[in-house]
Design a protein around this motif. Structure first.
Motif, PDB file in Angstrom:
ATOM      1  N   ARG A 193       0.691  -1.213   0.135  1.00 53.93           N
ATOM      2  CA  ARG A 193      -0.124   0.059  -0.177  1.00 53.93           C
ATOM      3  C   ARG A 193       0.994   1.273   0.063  1.00 53.93           C
ATOM      4  N   VAL A 194       1.527   1.222  -1.042  1.00 54.89           N
ATOM      5  CA  VAL A 194       2.598   2.487  -1.088  1.00 54.89           C
ATOM      6  C   VAL A 194       2.024   3.644  -1.030  1.00 54.89           C
ATOM      7  N   SER A 195       0.853   3.871  -2.230  1.00 53.58           N
ATOM      8  CA  SER A 195       0.324   5.312  -2.114  1.00 53.58           C
ATOM      9  C   SER A 195      -0.374   5.548  -0.820  1.00 53.58           C
ATOM     10  N   ALA A 196      -0.909   4.617  -0.184  1.00 54.95           N
ATOM     11  CA  ALA A 196      -1.621   4.941   1.126  1.00 54.95           C
ATOM     12  C   ALA A 196      -0.757   5.488   2.052  1.00 54.95           C
ATOM     13  N   GLY A 197       0.443   4.748   2.288  1.00 57.13           N
ATOM     14  CA  GLY A 197       1.721   5.308   3.115  1.00 57.13           C
ATOM     15  C   GLY A 197       2.124   6.802   2.899  1.00 57.13           C
ATOM     16  N   LEU A 198       1.979   7.202   1.442  1.00 55.83           N
ATOM     17  CA  LEU A 198       2.448   8.462   1.027  1.00 55.83           C
ATOM     18  C   LEU A 198       1.304   9.281   1.572  1.00 55.83           C
ATOM     19  N   VAL A 199       0.041   9.026   1.216  1.00 56.22           N
ATOM     20  CA  VAL A 199      -1.042   9.906   1.817  1.00 56.22           C
ATOM     21  C   VAL A 199      -0.979  10.245   3.479  1.00 56.22           C
ATOM     22  N   LEU A 200      -0.712   9.173   3.836  1.00 54.11           N
ATOM     23  CA  LEU A 200      -0.857   9.179   5.569  1.00 54.11           C
ATOM     24  C   LEU A 200       0.120  10.023   5.979  1.00 54.11           C
ATOM     25  N   ARG A 201       1.329  10.216   5.300  1.00 51.73           N
ATOM     26  CA  ARG A 201       2.485  11.075   5.689  1.00 51.73           C
ATOM     27  C   ARG A 201       2.193  12.470   6.125  1.00 51.73           C
ATOM     28  N   GLY A 202       2.313  13.100   7.411  1.00 55.33           N
ATOM     29  CA  GLY A 202       2.227  14.172   7.720  1.00 55.33           C
ATOM     30  C   GLY A 202       0.778  14.167   8.413  1.00 55.33           C
ATOM     31  N   SER A 270      -8.520  12.596  15.555  1.00 54.13           N
ATOM     32  CA  SER A 270      -9.922  12.761  14.910  1.00 54.13           C
ATOM     33  C   SER A 270     -10.294  13.971  14.407  1.00 54.13           C
ATOM     34  N   GLU A 271      -9.531  15.095  14.226  1.00 58.72           N
ATOM     35  CA  GLU A 271      -9.587  16.157  13.478  1.00 58.72           C
ATOM     36  C   GLU A 271      -9.797  15.621  11.935  1.00 58.72           C
ATOM     37  N   VAL A 272      -9.109  14.979  11.665  1.00 57.56           N
ATOM     38  CA  VAL A 272      -9.031  14.451  10.191  1.00 57.56           C
ATOM     39  C   VAL A 272     -10.023  13.631   9.809  1.00 57.56           C
ATOM     40  N   SER A 273     -10.783  13.294  10.631  1.00 51.67           N
ATOM     41  CA  SER A 273     -11.960  12.368  10.146  1.00 51.67           C
ATOM     42  C   SER A 273     -12.761  12.923   8.831  1.00 51.67           C
ATOM     43  N   ASP A 274     -12.859  14.154   8.934  1.00 53.32           N
ATOM     44  CA  ASP A 274     -14.033  14.818   7.804  1.00 53.32           C
ATOM     45  C   ASP A 274     -13.079  14.483   6.480  1.00 53.32           C
ATOM     46  N   GLU A 275     -11.930  14.396   6.486  1.00 50.13           N
ATOM     47  CA  GLU A 275     -11.097  14.363   5.369  1.00 50.13           C
ATOM     48  C   GLU A 275     -10.717  12.872   4.731  1.00 50.13           C
ATOM     49  N   VAL A 276     -11.644  11.857   5.573  1.00 46.45           N
ATOM     50  CA  VAL A 276     -11.091  10.404   5.303  1.00 46.45           C
ATOM     51  C   VAL A 276     -11.528  10.087   3.967  1.00 46.45           C
ATOM     52  N   PRO A 277     -12.751  10.632   3.614  1.00 54.50           N
ATOM     53  CA  PRO A 277     -13.236   9.917   1.917  1.00 54.50           C
ATOM     54  C   PRO A 277     -12.568  10.496   0.833  1.00 54.50           C
ATOM     55  N   ARG A 278     -11.865  11.773   1.091  1.00 55.71           N
ATOM     56  CA  ARG A 278     -10.946  12.315   0.210  1.00 55.71           C
ATOM     57  C   ARG A 278      -9.490  11.625   0.244  1.00 55.71           C
ATOM     58  N   LEU A 279      -9.030  11.223   1.440  1.00 60.08           N
ATOM     59  CA  LEU A 279      -7.910  10.448   1.358  1.00 60.08           C
ATOM     60  C   LEU A 279      -7.775   8.946   0.901  1.00 60.08           C
ATOM     61  N   ALA A 280      -9.206   8.558   1.149  1.00 60.67           N
ATOM     62  CA  ALA A 280      -9.310   7.291   0.664  1.00 60.67           C
ATOM     63  C   ALA A 280      -9.238   7.154  -0.968  1.00 60.67           C
ATOM     64  N   ALA A 281      -9.668   8.309  -1.791  1.00 55.48           N
ATOM     65  CA  ALA A 281      -9.977   8.286  -2.999  1.00 55.48           C
ATOM     66  C   ALA A 281      -8.262   8.659  -3.420  1.00 55.48           C
ATOM     67  N   ARG A 282      -7.465   9.191  -2.795  1.00 56.73           N
ATOM     68  CA  ARG A 282      -6.181   9.234  -3.180  1.00 56.73           C
ATOM     69  C   ARG A 282      -5.406   7.918  -3.082  1.00 56.73           C
ATOM     70  N   MET A 283      -5.731   7.228  -1.932  1.00 53.93           N
ATOM     71  CA  MET A 283      -5.145   5.849  -1.701  1.00 53.93           C
ATOM     72  C   MET A 283      -5.382   4.761  -2.781  1.00 53.93           C
ATOM     73  N   GLY A 284      -6.520   4.952  -3.468  1.00 56.14           N
ATOM     74  CA  GLY A 284      -6.883   3.772  -4.344  1.00 56.14           C
ATOM     75  C   GLY A 284      -7.132   2.728  -3.679  1.00 56.14           C
ATOM     76  N   CYS A 285      -7.763   2.589  -2.433  1.00 53.24           N
ATOM     77  CA  CYS A 285      -8.076   1.456  -1.953  1.00 53.24           C
ATOM     78  C   CYS A 285      -9.125   1.820  -0.739  1.00 53.24           C
ATOM     79  N   ALA A 286      -9.867   0.733  -0.248  1.00 51.72           N
ATOM     80  CA  ALA A 286     -10.539   1.050   1.082  1.00 51.72           C
ATOM     81  C   ALA A 286      -9.923   1.545   2.310  1.00 51.72           C
ATOM     82  N   PHE A 287     -10.437   2.200   2.884  1.00 48.44           N
ATOM     83  CA  PHE A 287      -9.601   2.999   4.092  1.00 48.44           C
ATOM     84  C   PHE A 287     -10.800   3.162   5.173  1.00 48.44           C
ATOM     85  N   THR A 288     -10.872   1.973   6.102  1.00 55.44           N
ATOM     86  CA  THR A 288     -12.055   1.817   6.968  1.00 55.44           C
ATOM     87  C   THR A 288     -11.819   2.155   8.510  1.00 55.44           C
ATOM     88  N   TRP A 289     -12.743   2.725   9.352  1.00 60.35           N
ATOM     89  CA  TRP A 289     -12.603   3.055  10.558  1.00 60.35           C
ATOM     90  C   TRP A 289     -12.832   1.698  11.283  1.00 60.35           C
TER      91      TRP A 289
END
Ligand code: ADP
Ligand code: MG
Length: 324
Positions: A193-202, A270-289
């Motif tokens: 999950r390389v792109s997911a790791g890059l999205v999560l950075r920062g 928790s402040e980032v939760s609103d951004e999760v759908p946008r993050l998941a789209a950039r990761m190209g995979c499911a991203f689940t709480w």
């Protein structure tokens, strides 16, 4: 057919990936590499041993893919961008059909991931594959296992348990043939999950790749961060075959502790939760709480019926008496 050591290095491992930051690749005493300014180097090594990590009759192309994928997954877990790899191969013989398949599987994923094979070692003995991977992270920005805080939300990429279920099927558990090839692909050719790791950075406070099972690997995050967690098992992302298996058997060990998933698990503020759908789209995979970090140490897993599952966060230990 047999080949000399030097011939097989030249034929199979001297032209795998191309990068401008490689001043000298395979062929000299060392590789010469030019890391970019302002980056930390992330480095990881993994060994796969025949009979321990792969079946003696494993498809060589799948093994070539997987041996690189497990190292790229470690880089992904740190939020590192993969760049260079080395490959130490120990082989019982110079079987050209095996080498051709292995090097194709390895090179295909290397090309897709933008990494170059820059060196290695080739020796004779019981079959094993060691891959070292190096990647870049902007200075100080790597994701580590430490840093999760009470209140952080726990997320996981993809689905859990497919590889573990494929292993059960390979060991003889009857399985619908419609499901077999899909889960087998997850075991043999995991997607790092390389792109997911890059999205999560920062963004993520802590991250790990799920190689030994969710409870074991999340357990490492909890220990390193000095916190505990609750998991809501009704929220675990599972494929249809794994959901079916869990519903039929009541056995949660496949998605929770079977291992070999190579998904990423992270703690997000928790402040980032609103951004999760946008993050998941950039990761190209499911991203689940799936749960939440708590201050009380330990891992508490809640079943869909509201009762608690007793789970010991323990992964595979190569030196445990039962593993010998
Ligand atoms: P040395 O004796 O100096 O270690 P080797 O004969 O082991 O050199 O290797 C020659 C060159 O081939 C080196 O650049 C080494 O990094 C590379 N090499 C050896 N085996 C592999 C392999 N399996 N994959 C990629 N490069 C390899
Ligand atoms: Mg050598």
């Amino acid at each position: 057919m047999a080949a000399s050591e030097f011939q097989l290095i030249r034929d199979y491992f001297s032209a795998c990936g191309r990068r401008p930051d490689v001043l000298l690749g395979v062929g000299d005493d060392c590789a010469l590499l030019h890391p970019p300014a302002g980056m930390d180097l992330a480095l990881t090594t993994d060994t796969l041993v025949e009979g321990v990590h792969f079946f003696p009759n494993a498809d060589p192309a799948g093994l070539g893919h997987k041996s690189l994928a497990v190292s790229l997954s470690d880089l992904a877990a740190m939020g590192a961008e993969p760049a260079w790899v080395t490959l130490a191969l120990t082989l019982p013989d110079s079987d050209l059909r095996w080498l051709d398949g292995f090097s194709r599987g390895f090179a295909t994923l290397a090309d897709e991931s933008g990494v170059q094979l820059v060196g290695g070692d080739t020796t004779r003995g019981p079959r094993s594959v060691t891959v070292q991977a190096l990647g870049f992270c902007p200075c100080g920005q790597a994701l580590t296992r430490a840093g999760a805080r009470p209140g952080d939300q726990i997320y996981v990429t993809g689905t859990l348990g497919d590889a573990g279920l494929a292993l059960l099927a390979a060991q003889g558990r009857p399985m619908s043939s419609a499901w077999l090839s899909g889960i087998r692909l997850r075991l043999d050719r995991p997607t790092p999950r390389v792109s997911a790791g890059l999205v999560l950075r920062g963004l993520a406070r802590a991250a790990i790749d799920v190689s030994d099972g969710l409870t074991a690997d999340l357990g490492h995050v909890l220990t390193a961060s000095g916190v505990g967690a609750r998991l809501d098992l009704a929220r675990l992302p599972m494929s249809e075959p794994v959901s079916h298996y869990v519903a039929e058997t009541g056995d949660w060990s496949v998605p929770l502790s079977a291992g070999d998933d190579y998904e990423l698990c992270c703690a997000l503020p928790s402040e980032v939760s609103d951004e999760v759908p946008r993050l998941a789209a950039r990761m190209g995979c499911a991203f689940t709480w799936i749960g939440q970090i708590e201050s009380e140490p330990g891992l508490r897993c809640w079943l869909p019926d509201g009762t608690q599952l007793v789970c010991v966060p323990q992964g595979f230990d190569h030196f445990a008496p039962s593993a010998q």
